[in-house]
Design an enzyme around this catalytic site. Structure first.
Site, mmCIF file in Angstrom:
data_model
loop_
_atom_site.group_PDB
_atom_site.id
_atom_site.type_symbol
_atom_site.label_atom_id
_atom_site.label_comp_id
_atom_site.label_asym_id
_atom_site.label_seq_id
_atom_site.Cartn_x
_atom_site.Cartn_y
_atom_site.Cartn_z
ATOM 1 N N HIS A 1 0.837 -1.210 0.000
ATOM 2 C CA HIS A 1 0.000 0.000 0.000
ATOM 3 C C HIS A 1 0.875 1.264 0.000
ATOM 4 C CE1 HIS A 1 -2.825 -2.868 2.183
ATOM 5 N NE2 HIS A 1 -3.557 -2.473 1.161
ATOM 6 N N GLU B 1 -0.857 -4.392 -8.710
ATOM 7 C CA GLU B 1 -1.003 -5.444 -9.734
ATOM 8 C C GLU B 1 -1.178 -6.831 -9.120
ATOM 9 O OE1 GLU B 1 2.408 -4.762 -12.203
ATOM 10 O OE2 GLU B 1 1.396 -3.165 -13.324
ATOM 11 N N SER C 1 -2.476 -8.150 3.261
ATOM 12 C CA SER C 1 -2.954 -8.013 4.647
ATOM 13 C C SER C 1 -3.285 -9.381 5.209
ATOM 14 C CB SER C 1 -4.196 -7.124 4.692
ATOM 15 O OG SER C 1 -3.906 -5.878 4.112
ATOM 16 N N ARG C 2 -3.663 -10.327 4.348
ATOM 17 C CA ARG C 2 -4.062 -11.660 4.816
ATOM 18 C C ARG C 2 -2.858 -12.520 5.228
ATOM 19 N NH1 ARG C 2 -8.410 -10.947 0.787
ATOM 20 N NH2 ARG C 2 -10.401 -11.053 1.901
#
Ligand code: PAF
Length: 274
Positions: free
Chosen positions: A28, A139, A177-178
């Site tokens: 991010h 992407e 994030s996972r």
């Protein structure tokens, strides 16, 4: 938010927008950096969008840490964080959705049939609220990027879409994030995604053009790692996402693999030009 963006626009300031669901990571932050390079101000949205989660998916469990996200945004010089409430974006009576006819029927859309309707809906709402000149997407979510590009073209959104390269951990795992859900053992198995993509790329570079051969080798490599369950492995046209049998033009390999209970995705261009 709209009034603030109107003001920036009247002042001739170019707005870059980075939509996120929070729990920010280096991926991010790279989008924010790309925004600063291209615009006068960067707006980040943090919103865990309920409409893109299907029944039984991880909406409730999705990792959240708003204070940490704010600190990271501040460090990156983000001008505004837009963090609406779900009730504000989807008030009682909400009934208008954005659907695409073809792109969602490939890859992730097969096991997540309502996902891209939710993504396209929230992104179009956010574009109308934030009023950016450009919007930057990673992407890693390759299909999402193609869905957004198509939607912007089809619906004449006045927003330039920029795709930013995947950011990887030093061992190659694509940032997500996972990843935080993974146990140390599963973290090792998660490397099967980038390792198999790398192998697929090497096979293509060495002259293999039969997509089935490459997919078979990929599946074999992933299955060697414990706790992995393949959702899909595909070699497809980067624009239409249609499956390719022979790699005789630009091709992307995309895959989704469950490691334990965590569903991870990754992709790599196998051939940019052939
Ligand atoms: O990529 C994401 O984080 C989300 O799908 C997005 C684009 C912020 C829409 O909710």
């Amino acid at each position: 938010m709209q009034a603030r963006s109107d003001l920036s626009r009247r002042q001739g300031r170019k707005i870059a927008f980075v939509p996120t669901m929070g729990f920010l990571h280096e991926g991010h932050l790279s989008l924010m950096k790309a925004g600063h390079k291209r615009a006068d101000e960067v707006i980040v949205s943090i919103f865990v969008n309920p409409t893109q989660f299907g029944p039984g998916e991880d909406l409730e469990a999705y990792p959240r840490d708003f204070d940490r996200d704010c600190r990271l945004c501040e460090k990156e010089g983000v001008n505004i964080i837009f963090a609406p409430d779900a009730k504000e974006l989807y008030p009682n009576g909400f009934q208008t959705y954005m659907t695409l006819e073809k792109l969602p029927h490939h890859l992730c859309g097969i096991s997540r049939p309502s996902h891209f309707r939710g993504v396209a809906t929230v992104v179009s709402k956010l574009f109308n609220i934030v009023k950016p000149h450009i919007a930057i997407f990673g992407e890693k979510d390759f299909q999402q990027l193609q869905v957004i590009r198509r939607m912007v073209k089809d619906m004449n959104f006045d927003v330039e879409i920029v795709g930013a390269p995947i950011v990887r951990e030093t061992d190659g795992l694509a940032m997500s994030s996972r990843n935080t859900y993974l146990s140390p053992e599963q973290r090792v198995s998660a490397l099967s995604l980038c390792k198999s993509l790398q192998k697929a790329k090497e096979m293509t570079a060495s002259g293999v053009t039969d997509a089935t051969k490459i997919i078979d080798a990929t599946i074999k490599l992933i299955r060697n790692y414990p706790e992995t369950a393949i959702d899909y492995v595909a070699v497809c046209d980067p624009e239409t996402l249609d499956d390719m049998k022979i790699i005789d033009k630009p091709a992307v390999m995309a895959l989704a693999v469950k490691v334990g209970k965590t569903r991870l995705i990754d992709n790599m261009m196998l051939a940019e030009r052939v």
